[in-house]
Design an enzyme around this catalytic site. Structure first.
Site, PDB file in Angstrom:
ATOM      1  N   SER A 152       0.828  -1.204   0.000  1.00  0.00           N
ATOM      2  CA  SER A 152       0.000   0.000   0.000  1.00  0.00           C
ATOM      3  C   SER A 152       0.866   1.260   0.000  1.00  0.00           C
ATOM      4  O   SER A 152       1.665   1.452  -0.903  1.00  0.00           O
ATOM      5  CB  SER A 152      -0.977  -0.046   1.178  1.00  0.00           C
ATOM      6  OG  SER A 152      -1.969   0.924   1.014  1.00  0.00           O
ATOM      7  N   ASP A 312      -2.575   6.144  -4.047  1.00  0.00           N
ATOM      8  CA  ASP A 312      -1.386   5.497  -3.469  1.00  0.00           C
ATOM      9  C   ASP A 312      -0.866   4.397  -4.409  1.00  0.00           C
ATOM     10  O   ASP A 312      -1.475   4.137  -5.450  1.00  0.00           O
ATOM     11  CB  ASP A 312      -1.699   4.981  -2.055  1.00  0.00           C
ATOM     12  CG  ASP A 312      -2.667   3.812  -2.036  1.00  0.00           C
ATOM     13  OD1 ASP A 312      -3.325   3.547  -3.065  1.00  0.00           O
ATOM     14  OD2 ASP A 312      -2.786   3.149  -0.991  1.00  0.00           O
ATOM     15  N   ASP A 314      -0.865   1.162  -4.770  1.00  0.00           N
ATOM     16  CA  ASP A 314      -1.710   0.085  -5.301  1.00  0.00           C
ATOM     17  C   ASP A 314      -3.101   0.588  -5.672  1.00  0.00           C
ATOM     18  O   ASP A 314      -3.993  -0.197  -5.977  1.00  0.00           O
ATOM     19  CB  ASP A 314      -1.784  -1.104  -4.340  1.00  0.00           C
ATOM     20  CG  ASP A 314      -2.489  -0.784  -3.028  1.00  0.00           C
ATOM     21  OD1 ASP A 314      -2.346   0.347  -2.538  1.00  0.00           O
ATOM     22  OD2 ASP A 314      -3.174  -1.667  -2.468  1.00  0.00           O
ATOM     23  N   ASP A 316      -5.673   1.899  -4.105  1.00  0.00           N
ATOM     24  CA  ASP A 316      -6.917   1.631  -3.379  1.00  0.00           C
ATOM     25  C   ASP A 316      -7.313   2.813  -2.498  1.00  0.00           C
ATOM     26  O   ASP A 316      -8.429   2.858  -1.989  1.00  0.00           O
ATOM     27  CB  ASP A 316      -6.851   0.311  -2.588  1.00  0.00           C
ATOM     28  CG  ASP A 316      -5.812   0.305  -1.477  1.00  0.00           C
ATOM     29  OD1 ASP A 316      -5.001   1.249  -1.380  1.00  0.00           O
ATOM     30  OD2 ASP A 316      -5.794  -0.662  -0.689  1.00  0.00           O
TER      31      ASP A 316
END
Length: 572
Positions: A152, A312, A314, A316
């Site tokens: 993340s 961010d 990834d 999400d």
């Protein structure tokens, strides 16, 4: 070696003598022969597989993320899948995606080849894809599960491994516990079954995904749009958006969905456009932090942008920046963006007659009550879950089966949002689309999103929130965090921030049918609250604060007074 525990001494020797551990890894370990403290940190335990999977610093060692810890976790997962789904018709399958971090492609391929070694079809994306696309693809391809390699918004030295169930949601505790039990039975690297890439492809156990799956995801996100007219109107066409993917997986899908919906003026921060595992332009690739938007703000001033968005690594989590009444860019908190999106989405659905009678909004226990108040105004039911989008995903699946509620929106204060039921995880691609659509709609009414936020405060109350955290790394840090929690649990305060503490909610006891979790929430007589929660993914203790004031100044004063008092005790 006197400073090392016996476990560390034994485990280091086992790695050095293991024929399955390559020479490069052994050399890395030998380089720390004269640094017992470093070896202790790397080996004092096995990297913990929590409900979210693995997350840790990259490197050699049992308490690090590397191809061996990834291989062992995947072997345990494969045994779990074969035990649960082995009797089903056809081979079980797992979709795998990864972000732009160091070793993400290598760890993704390692997981795929171990699954293949266990007779499970690995469906692998060849280059970086977002976490929400992984969640969508598990559902779309009717797979048995999913894996995404990401840490993340953690710093560059970290990576992680998240596991998803057949619904496309992250494993919830009862599922994770079964996977953990299987991982613990994998007692050596020799027990990890693995094919070569060539063998896996030849046997049809390694399948590469591509354009068709990408387009299906973009279409699913675009379908959630509630007012295409707002974008195609003259003012909607004029709206200027600056976007930064912060060197991550959002670059392609966010641009594609905005383009598909008809946004014409989207400017990408050039220095942050390309994948970069070191995230070299930011201290932290986290859209919760103002510093991550420094370059976006500069570009925003140059082009006269109405809204800046960032995702961010990834993709999400999504953060948004808008201009206040003084014309200065301000970063909206996750709670503020959530409140704006709930208001926009529910008002549009109501206007078009598409808001279900049994509409539900789901939020977490540390998320502001402002969004809940707005949702209830539109007749929606609001439900609370523990922190972690997996619990929101679990509720969505329950609704689908029971028909009791129709899921409309779910969110958490940490910049995670989902509208629509195509996925079971937070989606920054969707959130980017929705908040830009809202900005276009309100621009058509002569308002900025900041004006809308001010109107919501006037109508529903001045809700303000704040998050403080303390990073406490390593073995000592874990002990300190536990000590802070036990101190607050055994000596609860009578008063905080000038208000009486009316109720203490200890979620370790499993309140309101929720799973047990080490979280303490203190409800104050004036409607404020604060909450202590050790992070499940980082070496941090997080402290959340929420107040409601008569005016913005009143709320700001209350918030400062409360957070100063609480943090003084935490730091003591």
């Amino acid at each position: 070696m006197a400073e090392m525990s016996q476990r560390t001494i034994d485990t280091v020797q086992r790695w050095l003598n293991d024929p399955y551990v390559d020479e490069e890894t052994k050399q890395e370990l030998r380089s720390f022969e004269n640094d017992p403290q470093e070896l202790e940190e790397r080996f004092y335990r096995d990297l913990e597989f929590g409900t979210g999977g693995l997350r840790g610093i990259i490197g050699a060692g049992s308490n690090r993320i590397n191809k061996y810890t990834v291989g062992r976790a995947t072997q345990g997962l494969a045994q779990y899948i074969n035990e649960i789904h082995g009797s089903a018709e056809g081979k079980p399958s797992v979709v795998i995606a990864h972000d732009s971090r160091h070793f993400s492609p290598e760890f993704a391929l390692e997981a795929a080849l171990v699954l293949a070694g266990n007779g499970i079809v690995a469906k692998l994306y060849p280059s970086l894809r977002s976490t929400p696309q992984l969640s969508f693809s598990v559902r779309h391809l009717q797979a048995t599960g999913g894996i995404v390699i990401t840490a993340s918004h953690n710093p560059p030295e970290y990576n992680g491994y998240k596991v998803y169930n057949a619904e496309g949601g992250q494993l919830v505790p009862h599922e994770a516990e079964q996977v953990i039990a299987h991982i613990q039975k994998v007692d050596s690297f020799a027990a990890v079954k693995k094919l070569t890439r060539e063998e896996a492809e030849a046997k049809g156990l390694l399948v590469w995904l591509g354009d068709a799956e990408d387009q299906a995801f973009i279409d699913a996100v675009a379908d959630v749009s509630v007012n295409q007219g707002a974008i195609s109107s003259k003012l909607g066409q004029d709206i200027k958006i600056v976007y930064t993917p912060l060197h991550g997986a959002g670059n392609v899908p966010v641009r594609r969905v905005l383009d598909q919906l008809g946004f014409k003026n989207v400017f990408i921060v050039p220095e942050q456009e390309q994948p970069d595992a070191n995230f070299s332009t930011v201290k932290s690739p986290n859209p919760e932090e103002r510093e991550a938007f420094t370059m976006a703000m500069k570009l925003g001033e140059e082009v006269g942008a109405d809204i800046l968005i960032g995702t961010d690594p990834d993709a999400d989590r999504m953060g948004a920046v808008v201009k206040n009444s003084q014309g200065e860019y301000v970063v909206l908190s996750g709670n503020q963006s959530g409140a704006i999106m709930i208001h926009y989405l529910l008002s549009q659905l109501k206007e078009s007659g598409k808001l279900p009678d049994n509409a539900a909004v789901i939020k977490t226990i540390v998320t502001s009550e402002m969004g809940a108040t707005i949702a209830e105004h539109y007749g929606a039911t609001v439900l609370n879950t523990l922190t972690g989008f997996k619990y929101i995903g679990e509720k969505m699946t329950q609704f689908e089966k029971s028909g009791q509620h129709s899921y409309v929106f779910g969110y958490e204060e940490s910049y995670g949002y989902l509208a629509g039921t195509y996925a079971r995880d937070k989606d920054a691609v969707l959130a980017s689309m929705l908040i830009c659509e809202a900005a276009a709609f309100y621009k058509g009414q002569g308002k900025t999103l900041y004006n809308v936020l001010e109107e919501l405060y006037e109508q529903f109350g001045y809700f303000l929130e704040k998050l403080e955290s303390r990073t406490l790394k390593g073995k000592d840090g874990i002990a300190k965090i536990q000590s802070i929690m036990s101190d607050w649990r055994s000596n609860p305060p009578k008063q905080m921030g000038g208000a009486v503490v009316e109720t203490v909610l200890d979620y370790a006891e499993g309140l309101n049918g929720l799973p047990k979790e080490n979280v303490l929430k203190y409800m104050l007589a004036d409607g404020s609250w604060f909450c202590l929660r050790p992070s499940g993914t980082e070496p941090k203790i997080k402290v959340y604060f929420a107040v409601r004031g008569q005016s913005l100044e009143d709320a700001e004063q209350k918030l400062k007074h409360l957070s100063d008092q609480v943090m003084a005790r935490v730091d003591a």
